[in-house]
Design a protein around this motif. Structure first.
Motif, PDB file in Angstrom:
ATOM      1  N   LYS A  40       0.798  -1.223   0.000  1.00  0.00           N
ATOM      2  CA  LYS A  40       0.000   0.000   0.000  1.00  0.00           C
ATOM      3  C   LYS A  40       0.835   1.281   0.000  1.00  0.00           C
ATOM      4  O   LYS A  40       0.588   2.197  -0.786  1.00  0.00           O
ATOM      5  N   ALA A  41       1.857   1.339   0.869  1.00  0.00           N
ATOM      6  CA  ALA A  41       2.657   2.573   0.966  1.00  0.00           C
ATOM      7  C   ALA A  41       3.335   2.889  -0.364  1.00  0.00           C
ATOM      8  O   ALA A  41       3.339   4.039  -0.814  1.00  0.00           O
ATOM      9  N   ASN A  42       3.869   1.851  -1.010  1.00  0.00           N
ATOM     10  CA  ASN A  42       4.517   2.064  -2.308  1.00  0.00           C
ATOM     11  C   ASN A  42       3.521   2.511  -3.367  1.00  0.00           C
ATOM     12  O   ASN A  42       3.821   3.388  -4.173  1.00  0.00           O
ATOM     13  N   LYS A  43       2.348   1.889  -3.351  1.00  0.00           N
ATOM     14  CA  LYS A  43       1.325   2.257  -4.344  1.00  0.00           C
ATOM     15  C   LYS A  43       0.929   3.715  -4.180  1.00  0.00           C
ATOM     16  O   LYS A  43       0.800   4.449  -5.164  1.00  0.00           O
ATOM     17  N   ILE A  44       0.724   4.143  -2.930  1.00  0.00           N
ATOM     18  CA  ILE A  44       0.337   5.537  -2.687  1.00  0.00           C
ATOM     19  C   ILE A  44       1.472   6.459  -3.141  1.00  0.00           C
ATOM     20  O   ILE A  44       1.244   7.457  -3.812  1.00  0.00           O
ATOM     21  N   SER A  45       2.724   6.098  -2.795  1.00  0.00           N
ATOM     22  CA  SER A  45       3.873   6.923  -3.177  1.00  0.00           C
ATOM     23  C   SER A  45       3.941   7.113  -4.683  1.00  0.00           C
ATOM     24  O   SER A  45       4.102   8.225  -5.175  1.00  0.00           O
ATOM     25  N   ALA A  47       1.556   6.755  -6.896  1.00  0.00           N
ATOM     26  CA  ALA A  47       0.420   7.536  -7.390  1.00  0.00           C
ATOM     27  C   ALA A  47       0.656   9.025  -7.144  1.00  0.00           C
ATOM     28  O   ALA A  47       0.365   9.857  -8.002  1.00  0.00           O
ATOM     29  N   LEU A  48       1.235   9.370  -5.984  1.00  0.00           N
ATOM     30  CA  LEU A  48       1.446  10.793  -5.669  1.00  0.00           C
ATOM     31  C   LEU A  48       2.567  11.387  -6.520  1.00  0.00           C
ATOM     32  O   LEU A  48       2.493  12.541  -6.938  1.00  0.00           O
ATOM     33  N   ILE A  49       3.603  10.578  -6.798  1.00  0.00           N
ATOM     34  CA  ILE A  49       4.694  11.078  -7.651  1.00  0.00           C
ATOM     35  C   ILE A  49       4.159  11.350  -9.062  1.00  0.00           C
ATOM     36  O   ILE A  49       4.432  12.396  -9.645  1.00  0.00           O
ATOM     37  N   ARG A  50       3.340  10.428  -9.575  1.00  0.00           N
ATOM     38  CA  ARG A  50       2.758  10.656 -10.913  1.00  0.00           C
ATOM     39  C   ARG A  50       1.852  11.881 -10.886  1.00  0.00           C
ATOM     40  O   ARG A  50       1.807  12.654 -11.839  1.00  0.00           O
TER      41      ARG A  50
END
Lengths: 203, 203
Positions: A40-45, A47-50
């Protein structure tokens, strides 16, 4: 707060910089991510970078878009002669969710607000005028909040459009569907009486 | 919701996977980050990546830590003969914030809960027993929630400690400071009368 970990503290500080997220909520979110064994943490990261890197504004309507021209402006099935003017990309989503409008949009990026130092030059008004000229627009619909700043913006744009052969309309204001009359504010109720419309039986 | 951007939609889906964050809140956060011109989105991403990659559990007490051994376990100024047993890392922070405890901690990682399939083997109880033996602990303080699962866990650990020369205490339960008696629940109020303590004038 006494943090046992600097990494946790940094994450809490970063998350609490978001609007409406306090330190305690941020801590709850961060601890959830620490204890979470999925990705989850990586997925959120990611998504936010994109979100900060790849998202752009549509060059035509200024809406949020993945490409130079947004899906709505590109779509051949939309009526090109009607432009709905809104404040923000959030408003486009709200109107799209109603399924009641099949024209195009123009996102101003805010409203004229001298108190906050926002003048007409800070909004995409010049682009709108160019667009109305080049797209041979027949009607613009002002879907702008009925606040003092909103009214000022509507007045300003309408004046600019005066000599251009374009119909200007404004979304209906009045009491909300499903709302109790006794809870409607005086101004809204008063104006909805003044601006009453002929009753039509819906077929 | 009709998204004009796939990137925005992905970000909203990722953010709304967090506990207590619905689709509308997630959209508000994502749009805030899109409109934000500082480096906020990147800062949050970096903090979350470090959170998932670099954070670890203290090998002694199982608390969240940046290193193999946490600051509290490493600290020479803490009393090594008293261990406070808690459920989660959040509880360590809560007790540290009170400034009333100068011993060490042991984080169980939850409580025994057959309904959720959590047995003693899923908690760091074995490690606790080893620790009490090797550290010559004199007292363990049970700072575990007064729920059915919490009581079960306290009972289980106390039985394991029966033959080891260690004092077992439990944090005081009763009415909250600043709380109105009429709003205290019956069980708490009843037990606080049964478990009354001699009144001492505070000097």
């Amino acid at each position: 707060m006494n943090f046992s970990s600097k990494i946790l503290e940094d994450a809490v500080n970063a998350l609490s910089s978001l609007p409406g997220v306090g330190k305690k909520s941020a801590l709850r979110l961060a601890l959830h991510l620490v204890q979470d064994h999925s990705d989850k943490a990586n997925k959120i990261s990611e998504a936010l970078i994109r979100l900060s890197k790849d998202i752009c504004k549509c060059k035509v309507c200024c809406n949020i878009s993945d490409h130079d021209i947004c899906e709505i402006c590109k779509s051949p099935s939309r009526n090109t002669h009607t432009i709905c003017i809104v404040e923000t990309a959030r408003d486009v989503m709200a109107i799209e969710d109603t399924n009641q409008f099949k024209g195009k949009y123009h996102v101003l990026g805010g409203v004229i607000s001298p108190l906050e130092g926002i003048g007409p030059q800070d909004l995409s008004i010049d682009l709108l005028i160019q667009r109305i000229k080049s797209e041979q627009t027949e009607e613009v619909i002002m879907a702008i909040s009925p606040t003092i700043e909103g009214e000022t913006t509507i007045y300003y744009i309408t004046k600019l459009l005066k000599d251009m052969n374009v119909k200007v309309s404004i979304i209906a204001r009045g009491v909300s569907f499903g709302g109790d009359l006794e809870y409607a504010d005086e101004l809204t109720l008063g104006r909805s009486i003044v601006a009453r419309v002929p009753y039509q039986i819906q077929s």
